[in-house]
Motif scaffolding. Structure first.
Motif, PDB file in Angstrom:
ATOM      1  N   GLU A   4       0.714  -1.254  -0.143  1.00 45.34           N
ATOM      2  CA  GLU A   4      -0.021   0.202   0.236  1.00 45.34           C
ATOM      3  C   GLU A   4       1.018   1.315   0.100  1.00 45.34           C
ATOM      4  O   GLU A   4       0.626   2.243  -0.517  1.00 45.34           O
ATOM      5  CB  GLU A   4      -0.916   0.076   0.931  1.00 45.34           C
ATOM      6  CG  GLU A   4      -2.120  -1.067   0.896  1.00 45.34           C
ATOM      7  CD  GLU A   4      -3.125  -1.260   1.949  1.00 45.34           C
ATOM      8  OE1 GLU A   4      -3.379   0.186   2.723  1.00 45.34           O
ATOM      9  OE2 GLU A   4      -3.719  -1.954   2.248  1.00 45.34           O
ATOM     10  N   GLU A   5       2.234   1.076   0.470  1.00 44.66           N
ATOM     11  CA  GLU A   5       3.138   2.262   0.432  1.00 44.66           C
ATOM     12  C   GLU A   5       3.341   2.730  -0.644  1.00 44.66           C
ATOM     13  O   GLU A   5       3.530   3.949  -1.295  1.00 44.66           O
ATOM     14  CB  GLU A   5       3.972   1.943   1.642  1.00 44.66           C
ATOM     15  CG  GLU A   5       5.019   3.316   1.835  1.00 44.66           C
ATOM     16  CD  GLU A   5       4.566   4.495   2.204  1.00 44.66           C
ATOM     17  OE1 GLU A   5       5.187   5.482   2.162  1.00 44.66           O
ATOM     18  OE2 GLU A   5       3.668   4.457   2.961  1.00 44.66           O
ATOM     19  N   MET A   6       3.666   1.715  -1.676  1.00 44.40           N
ATOM     20  CA  MET A   6       4.163   1.746  -2.899  1.00 44.40           C
ATOM     21  C   MET A   6       3.118   2.502  -3.620  1.00 44.40           C
ATOM     22  O   MET A   6       3.310   3.387  -4.545  1.00 44.40           O
ATOM     23  CB  MET A   6       4.853   0.619  -3.876  1.00 44.40           C
ATOM     24  CG  MET A   6       5.923   0.049  -3.215  1.00 44.40           C
ATOM     25  SD  MET A   6       6.234  -1.713  -3.780  1.00 44.40           S
ATOM     26  CE  MET A   6       6.458  -1.466  -5.474  1.00 44.40           C
ATOM     27  N   ILE A   7       1.813   1.987  -3.390  1.00 40.59           N
ATOM     28  CA  ILE A   7       0.772   2.492  -4.317  1.00 40.59           C
ATOM     29  C   ILE A   7       0.416   3.853  -3.981  1.00 40.59           C
ATOM     30  O   ILE A   7       0.208   4.661  -4.698  1.00 40.59           O
ATOM     31  CB  ILE A   7      -0.594   1.621  -4.086  1.00 40.59           C
ATOM     32  CG1 ILE A   7      -0.235   0.329  -4.594  1.00 40.59           C
ATOM     33  CG2 ILE A   7      -1.680   2.293  -4.704  1.00 40.59           C
ATOM     34  CD1 ILE A   7      -1.376  -0.817  -4.412  1.00 40.59           C
ATOM     35  N   GLY A  11       0.786   7.125  -6.407  1.00 35.97           N
ATOM     36  CA  GLY A  11      -0.490   8.028  -6.472  1.00 35.97           C
ATOM     37  C   GLY A  11      -0.286   9.707  -6.075  1.00 35.97           C
ATOM     38  O   GLY A  11      -0.684  10.451  -7.109  1.00 35.97           O
ATOM     39  N   GLU A  12       0.713   9.863  -5.259  1.00 33.13           N
ATOM     40  CA  GLU A  12       0.936  11.319  -4.944  1.00 33.13           C
ATOM     41  C   GLU A  12       1.841  11.738  -5.845  1.00 33.13           C
ATOM     42  O   GLU A  12       1.409  12.967  -6.525  1.00 33.13           O
ATOM     43  CB  GLU A  12       1.918  11.230  -3.378  1.00 33.13           C
ATOM     44  CG  GLU A  12       1.134  11.096  -2.425  1.00 33.13           C
ATOM     45  CD  GLU A  12       1.966  10.972  -0.993  1.00 33.13           C
ATOM     46  OE1 GLU A  12       3.265  11.399  -1.320  1.00 33.13           O
ATOM     47  OE2 GLU A  12       1.360  10.522  -0.235  1.00 33.13           O
ATOM     48  N   VAL A  13       2.786  11.118  -6.702  1.00 38.63           N
ATOM     49  CA  VAL A  13       3.675  11.511  -7.624  1.00 38.63           C
ATOM     50  C   VAL A  13       2.829  11.815  -8.938  1.00 38.63           C
ATOM     51  O   VAL A  13       2.817  12.758  -9.490  1.00 38.63           O
ATOM     52  CB  VAL A  13       4.782  10.316  -7.943  1.00 38.63           C
ATOM     53  CG1 VAL A  13       5.628  10.820  -9.206  1.00 38.63           C
ATOM     54  CG2 VAL A  13       5.774  10.681  -6.752  1.00 38.63           C
ATOM     55  N   LEU A  14       1.889  10.691  -9.222  1.00 36.76           N
ATOM     56  CA  LEU A  14       1.274  10.993 -10.501  1.00 36.76           C
ATOM     57  C   LEU A  14      -0.018  12.058 -10.489  1.00 36.76           C
ATOM     58  O   LEU A  14      -0.298  12.491 -11.344  1.00 36.76           O
ATOM     59  CB  LEU A  14       0.798   9.448 -10.867  1.00 36.76           C
ATOM     60  CG  LEU A  14       1.738   8.526 -11.138  1.00 36.76           C
ATOM     61  CD1 LEU A  14       0.866   7.189 -11.658  1.00 36.76           C
ATOM     62  CD2 LEU A  14       2.475   9.013 -12.503  1.00 36.76           C
ATOM     63  N   SER A  15      -0.381  12.390  -9.193  1.00 38.55           N
ATOM     64  CA  SER A  15      -1.512  13.295  -9.199  1.00 38.55           C
ATOM     65  C   SER A  15      -1.041  14.788  -8.888  1.00 38.55           C
ATOM     66  O   SER A  15      -1.708  15.579  -9.305  1.00 38.55           O
ATOM     67  CB  SER A  15      -2.363  13.158  -7.769  1.00 38.55           C
ATOM     68  OG  SER A  15      -1.531  13.076  -6.650  1.00 38.55           O
TER      69      SER A  15
END
Length: 125
Positions: A4-7, A11-15
């Protein structure tokens, strides 16, 4: 396994608001330098201690002599590897990774880890 940490991090980087045009150019540049079917395998082989042409060739199933020769020339032109010729009989040629190539090492290791995870996920159905 994807945790979940990787996801969350992805998500933070891509958003975040990003410059799409700049990212596309950066990805194209990266794919140009390390793209193709063989380059990452060649880098991995050299980093695993295979320094001579035949050692590299034997360590990569399916690569032809001609393709390896072409890829090594391109990789040398892109400063990923260094070709050193030792005079003598017979002439000895060795290929080594450059510091510039090593700067890509973390990405290669992440790709290896992702590939292992993907294979296991596909095996589990």
């Amino acid at each position: 396994m994807v945790n979940e940490e990787m996801i969350r991090k992805a998500g933070e980087v891509l958003s975040d608001p990003r410059n799409h045009k700049e990212e596309v150019q950066a990805l194209q540049d990266t794919m140009y330098v390390v793209g193709g079917k063989w380059r990452l395998l060649i880098i991995n082989s050299i980093c695993n201690g295979n320094k001579r042409f035949r050692e590299i060739e034997r360590s990569i199933p399916g690569i032809t002599t001609r393709m390896l020769s072409r890829e090594l020339k391109d990789m040398e032109a892109n400063q990923l590897i260094k070709r050193t010729v030792f005079p003598g009989t017979p002439v000895l040629v060795e290929y080594t990774e450059t510091d510039y190539c090593m700067s890509f090492g973390g990405i290669i290791l992440e790709m290896i880890n992702w590939g292992k995870m993907h294979r296991e996920r596909m095996r589990q159905g």
